[in-house]
Design a protein around this motif. Sequence first.
Motif, PDB file in Angstrom:
ATOM      1  N   ALA A   3       0.964  -1.258  -0.475  1.00 37.51           N
ATOM      2  CA  ALA A   3       0.240  -0.316  -0.611  1.00 37.51           C
ATOM      3  C   ALA A   3       1.076   1.190  -0.236  1.00 37.51           C
ATOM      4  O   ALA A   3       2.361   1.350   0.112  1.00 37.51           O
ATOM      5  CB  ALA A   3      -0.910  -0.201   1.210  1.00 37.51           C
ATOM      6  N   ARG A  55     -12.597  -5.060   6.114  1.00 39.61           N
ATOM      7  CA  ARG A  55     -13.325  -4.399   5.242  1.00 39.61           C
ATOM      8  C   ARG A  55     -14.350  -3.297   6.188  1.00 39.61           C
ATOM      9  O   ARG A  55     -14.563  -4.053   7.363  1.00 39.61           O
ATOM     10  CB  ARG A  55     -14.007  -5.658   4.513  1.00 39.61           C
ATOM     11  N   ALA A  56     -14.432  -2.677   5.642  1.00 35.75           N
ATOM     12  CA  ALA A  56     -15.025  -1.674   5.672  1.00 35.75           C
ATOM     13  C   ALA A  56     -17.150  -1.797   6.696  1.00 35.75           C
ATOM     14  O   ALA A  56     -17.618  -1.557   7.595  1.00 35.75           O
ATOM     15  CB  ALA A  56     -15.783  -0.355   5.161  1.00 35.75           C
ATOM     16  N   ARG A  61     -15.262  -4.876  12.450  1.00 35.50           N
ATOM     17  CA  ARG A  61     -13.890  -3.999  12.830  1.00 35.50           C
ATOM     18  C   ARG A  61     -13.486  -3.111  13.380  1.00 35.50           C
ATOM     19  O   ARG A  61     -12.059  -3.034  13.851  1.00 35.50           O
ATOM     20  CB  ARG A  61     -14.234  -3.204  10.911  1.00 35.50           C
ATOM     21  N   ASN A  95      -4.143  -5.925   0.160  1.00 35.67           N
ATOM     22  CA  ASN A  95      -5.340  -5.445   0.776  1.00 35.67           C
ATOM     23  C   ASN A  95      -5.839  -5.251   2.664  1.00 35.67           C
ATOM     24  O   ASN A  95      -6.003  -3.794   2.658  1.00 35.67           O
ATOM     25  CB  ASN A  95      -6.758  -7.231   0.529  1.00 35.67           C
ATOM     26  N   ARG A  98      -4.026  -1.528   3.051  1.00 36.54           N
ATOM     27  CA  ARG A  98      -4.787  -0.742   2.717  1.00 36.54           C
ATOM     28  C   ARG A  98      -6.206  -0.611   3.427  1.00 36.54           C
ATOM     29  O   ARG A  98      -6.244   1.175   3.051  1.00 36.54           O
ATOM     30  CB  ARG A  98      -5.264  -1.343   0.718  1.00 36.54           C
ATOM     31  N   ARG A  99      -6.817  -1.449   4.107  1.00 45.98           N
ATOM     32  CA  ARG A  99      -7.677  -0.928   4.623  1.00 45.98           C
ATOM     33  C   ARG A  99      -7.785  -0.847   6.368  1.00 45.98           C
ATOM     34  O   ARG A  99      -8.399   0.019   6.307  1.00 45.98           O
ATOM     35  CB  ARG A  99      -8.248  -2.273   4.581  1.00 45.98           C
ATOM     36  N   LEU A 101      -5.009   1.492   6.727  1.00 48.68           N
ATOM     37  CA  LEU A 101      -4.313   3.170   5.569  1.00 48.68           C
ATOM     38  C   LEU A 101      -5.952   3.483   5.668  1.00 48.68           C
ATOM     39  O   LEU A 101      -6.456   5.079   6.268  1.00 48.68           O
ATOM     40  CB  LEU A 101      -4.163   3.125   5.230  1.00 48.68           C
ATOM     41  N   GLU A 102      -6.860   2.821   5.342  1.00 46.83           N
ATOM     42  CA  GLU A 102      -8.476   4.128   4.741  1.00 46.83           C
ATOM     43  C   GLU A 102      -8.598   4.017   6.340  1.00 46.83           C
ATOM     44  O   GLU A 102      -9.083   5.371   6.878  1.00 46.83           O
ATOM     45  CB  GLU A 102      -9.208   3.159   4.257  1.00 46.83           C
ATOM     46  N   THR A 103      -8.157   3.478   7.517  1.00 48.23           N
ATOM     47  CA  THR A 103      -9.353   3.733   8.970  1.00 48.23           C
ATOM     48  C   THR A 103      -8.436   4.948   9.243  1.00 48.23           C
ATOM     49  O   THR A 103      -8.705   5.571  10.306  1.00 48.23           O
ATOM     50  CB  THR A 103      -8.965   2.764   9.755  1.00 48.23           C
ATOM     51  N   GLY A 104      -7.047   5.652   8.866  1.00 52.01           N
ATOM     52  CA  GLY A 104      -6.590   5.756   9.445  1.00 52.01           C
ATOM     53  C   GLY A 104      -5.272   5.640   9.622  1.00 52.01           C
ATOM     54  O   GLY A 104      -4.572   6.628  11.076  1.00 52.01           O
TER      55      GLY A 104
END
Length: 131
Positions: A3, A55-56, A61, A95, A98-99, A101-104
């Motif tokens: 990522a 996953r969001a 999660r 994957n 990346r997920r 990183l999407e959470t901060g």
Amino acid sequence: MAAPGVGTVGELEVLEFLEIFVGGGQGLLVDARLPAAYAAATLPGAVNLPAQTLRADNPYRDDLLTALGVRNGDHAGAFDLVFFGTGADDQDAPNALRRLLETGYPATKLKYYRGGLDSWRALGLTVAGKS
């Protein structure tokens, strides 16, 4: 490919990470593959956190993030993590990264062992599990 912003590590760095961070309770070596693959064989000291669980749309999660040291969206106490999968072509670890990183989750606290279990075994290093 890892990522964006996440550094890659090799076997020596993984061993050092296990000794310093995992041994010191400040980090986790994470196998991003499915539980059956993890149970069959993994790197010694690894925990299983399948990429799909990050996953969001997973209602649990936030609980997983709490277990990783994230408190109410605050990533200051987050663990340092090294992710791996089966090998360089496996997308589970990228994957998962990346997920996160999407959470901060801070990229500075994440690393990717691209060689994964395949490279570890090819070098004759010890694996844990049933294999």
